[in-house]
Write a protein that holds these residues in place. Structure first.
Motif, PDB file in Angstrom:
ATOM      1  N   UNK A  10      -3.723 -12.737  13.165  1.00 27.30           N
ATOM      2  CA  UNK A  10      -4.609 -12.120  14.158  1.00 27.30           C
ATOM      3  C   UNK A  10      -3.984 -10.855  14.724  1.00 27.30           C
ATOM      4  N   UNK A  11      -2.669 -10.881  14.976  1.00 26.71           N
ATOM      5  CA  UNK A  11      -1.985  -9.687  15.472  1.00 26.71           C
ATOM      6  C   UNK A  11      -2.041  -8.570  14.429  1.00 26.71           C
ATOM      7  N   UNK A  12      -1.875  -8.940  13.170  1.00 26.34           N
ATOM      8  CA  UNK A  12      -1.952  -7.941  12.102  1.00 26.34           C
ATOM      9  C   UNK A  12      -3.346  -7.335  12.014  1.00 26.34           C
ATOM     10  N   UNK A  13      -4.369  -8.153  12.193  1.00 33.06           N
ATOM     11  CA  UNK A  13      -5.747  -7.655  12.151  1.00 33.06           C
ATOM     12  C   UNK A  13      -6.013  -6.659  13.271  1.00 33.06           C
ATOM     13  N   UNK A  57       0.822  -1.205   0.000  1.00 33.85           N
ATOM     14  CA  UNK A  57       0.000   0.000   0.000  1.00 33.85           C
ATOM     15  C   UNK A  57       0.865   1.268   0.000  1.00 33.85           C
ATOM     16  N   UNK A  58       0.326   2.326  -0.571  1.00 36.25           N
ATOM     17  CA  UNK A  58       1.025   3.609  -0.624  1.00 36.25           C
ATOM     18  C   UNK A  58       1.236   4.146   0.789  1.00 36.25           C
ATOM     19  N   UNK A  59       2.251   4.997   0.905  1.00 45.01           N
ATOM     20  CA  UNK A  59       2.575   5.576   2.223  1.00 45.01           C
ATOM     21  C   UNK A  59       3.395   6.846   2.048  1.00 45.01           C
ATOM     22  N   UNK A  60       3.526   7.585   3.128  1.00 45.43           N
ATOM     23  CA  UNK A  60       4.365   8.780   3.121  1.00 45.43           C
ATOM     24  C   UNK A  60       5.823   8.381   3.339  1.00 45.43           C
ATOM     25  N   UNK A  62      -4.987  -4.341   9.782  1.00 43.09           N
ATOM     26  CA  UNK A  62      -4.736  -4.906   8.458  1.00 43.09           C
ATOM     27  C   UNK A  62      -5.899  -5.792   8.022  1.00 43.09           C
ATOM     28  N   UNK A  63      -6.181  -5.757   6.723  1.00 39.83           N
ATOM     29  CA  UNK A  63      -7.175  -6.674   6.175  1.00 39.83           C
ATOM     30  C   UNK A  63      -6.529  -7.707   5.248  1.00 39.83           C
ATOM     31  N   UNK A  64      -5.189  -7.761   5.280  1.00 37.38           N
ATOM     32  CA  UNK A  64      -4.459  -8.717   4.460  1.00 37.38           C
ATOM     33  C   UNK A  64      -4.395 -10.070   5.165  1.00 37.38           C
ATOM     34  N   UNK A  65      -4.202 -11.119   4.368  1.00 39.38           N
ATOM     35  CA  UNK A  65      -4.174 -12.467   4.924  1.00 39.38           C
ATOM     36  C   UNK A  65      -2.949 -13.245   4.462  1.00 39.38           C
ATOM     37  N   UNK A  75      10.533   5.934   6.229  1.00 34.86           N
ATOM     38  CA  UNK A  75       9.425   5.302   5.517  1.00 34.86           C
ATOM     39  C   UNK A  75       8.296   5.028   6.500  1.00 34.86           C
ATOM     40  N   UNK A  76       7.183   5.702   6.333  1.00 37.65           N
ATOM     41  CA  UNK A  76       6.066   5.520   7.252  1.00 37.65           C
ATOM     42  C   UNK A  76       5.517   4.104   7.143  1.00 37.65           C
ATOM     43  N   UNK A  77       4.960   3.610   8.253  1.00 33.28           N
ATOM     44  CA  UNK A  77       4.334   2.285   8.216  1.00 33.28           C
ATOM     45  C   UNK A  77       2.848   2.408   7.825  1.00 33.28           C
ATOM     46  N   UNK A  78       2.196   1.270   7.718  1.00 32.62           N
ATOM     47  CA  UNK A  78       0.765   1.191   7.395  1.00 32.62           C
ATOM     48  C   UNK A  78       0.119   0.206   8.361  1.00 32.62           C
ATOM     49  N   UNK A  79      -1.199   0.028   8.309  1.00 38.35           N
ATOM     50  CA  UNK A  79      -1.824  -1.006   9.138  1.00 38.35           C
ATOM     51  C   UNK A  79      -1.298  -2.423   8.864  1.00 38.35           C
TER      52      UNK A  79
END
Length: 303
Positions: free
Chosen positions: A131-134, A36-39, A138-141, A102-106
């Motif tokens: 589960x930790x990512x969720x 995903x895009x990020x700042x 995050x909605x990735x699997x 580099x900024x992070x994302x969910x």
């Protein structure tokens, strides 16, 4: 056709560096085919604008919103990495360096986990990681560590090298992070030793989970490391930890990592440094206070 032109124009505008008063260029929406895009924020050393004939080494840093600016950082406490670098440069303790934050994302947990170590996890452990990512939103699997590194190596670094005066070779390219950011920084240097010759992990999150009840994830990372250690003649690594809060779980894991690196030809205080900071916690304030140690070690022979 018009939509394509509009999209291209918007992308160009988003990647046109925004100059602020702190010698930081901001790329507000860096798009990627892989993640995903990020700042991305780019801190420039003193005299960058006045000495047009000089090119600079580059340090890529994870969790970028916590790296340079208190206003964007967790608990309004950043590493103040630019200020630390500036102090060391003015004291002639390190040469000038560009910092790319580099900024992070969910998807942080999935992007920062060393993906090739996942083959050694049990199905239950993989499920726990998801589960930790969720919980982070995050909605990735799927694991995204390899995709994140492709973003760094195939997209971000070429952009930085083409838009700033950089020294592009591995000798002058380093990577750094804390906690899970330490894991992905190690992984970057192990997966792309021809790109990154130096890596630092502050309070590296070796256990993966948040206790030592299941040590197999840490063992999975060490199994990966055993088989992919870069050549000690051309690489340098810095690791550290505190002893309080989450860092209390790290020391045994770090010692086992130290043993792997020693068996692979790395020597403490030469091309490898592992340190313990008694009483230090797992937070930006602690990492800010010892970021100078990492910088000094990464760049100590470059003077």
């Amino acid at each position: 056709m018009k939509r394509s032109l509009i999209k291209a124009a918007l992308c160009f505008l988003a990647l046109t560096p925004v100059v602020n008063a702190q010698d930081v260029r901001t790329l507000e929406h860096f798009e990627s085919e892989y993640v995903d895009a990020r700042q991305v924020d780019v801190w420039l050393p003193p005299n960058y604008e006045t000495d047009k004939n000089m090119s600079y080494p580059v340090l890529y840093m994870q969790d970028g919103q916590n790296v340079l600016n208190d206003e964007t950082a967790m608990d309004n406490t950043s590493w103040q990495a630019g200020r630390t670098a500036l102090d060391l440069i003015k004291q002639d303790k390190i040469g000038p360096v560009i910092i790319v934050a580099i900024w992070n994302t969910p998807d942080r947990f999935l992007e920062y986990f060393p993906e090739n170590a996942a083959q050694y996890l049990t199905d239950s452990e993989k499920k726990q990681v998801m589960e930790l990512a969720q919980k982070d939103g995050s909605n990735k699997k799927q694991f995204l560590g390899d995709e994140y590194l492709k973003f760094l190596v195939a997209e971000l670094k070429p952009y930085i090298d083409s838009h700033f005066r950089t020294l592009k070779d591995a000798k002058n390219t380093a990577i750094c992070g804390s906690s899970m950011g330490g894991l992905i920084s190690m992984y970057a240097a192990f997966e792309y030793p021809e790109v990154f010759s130096k890596a630092a992990g502050l309070s590296t999150h070796w256990p993966v989970f948040f206790d030592n009840n299941d040590t197999n994830p840490a063992e999975a990372i060490r199994k990966y490391m055993e088989m992919h250690v870069p050549a000690p003649k051309s690489h340098r690594f810095y690791f550290d930890l505190g002893t309080a809060s989450l860092d209390q779980y790290y020391e045994d894991h770090q010692q086992q990592v130290d043993a792997i690196m020693e068996r692979s030809g790395y020597a403490q205080n030469d091309n490898y440094l592992s340190q313990v900071f008694e009483g230090e916690e797992h937070n930006e304030k602690a990492w800010r206070n010892r970021f100078d140690k990492a910088l000094l070690f990464l760049y100590k022979s470059d003077q």
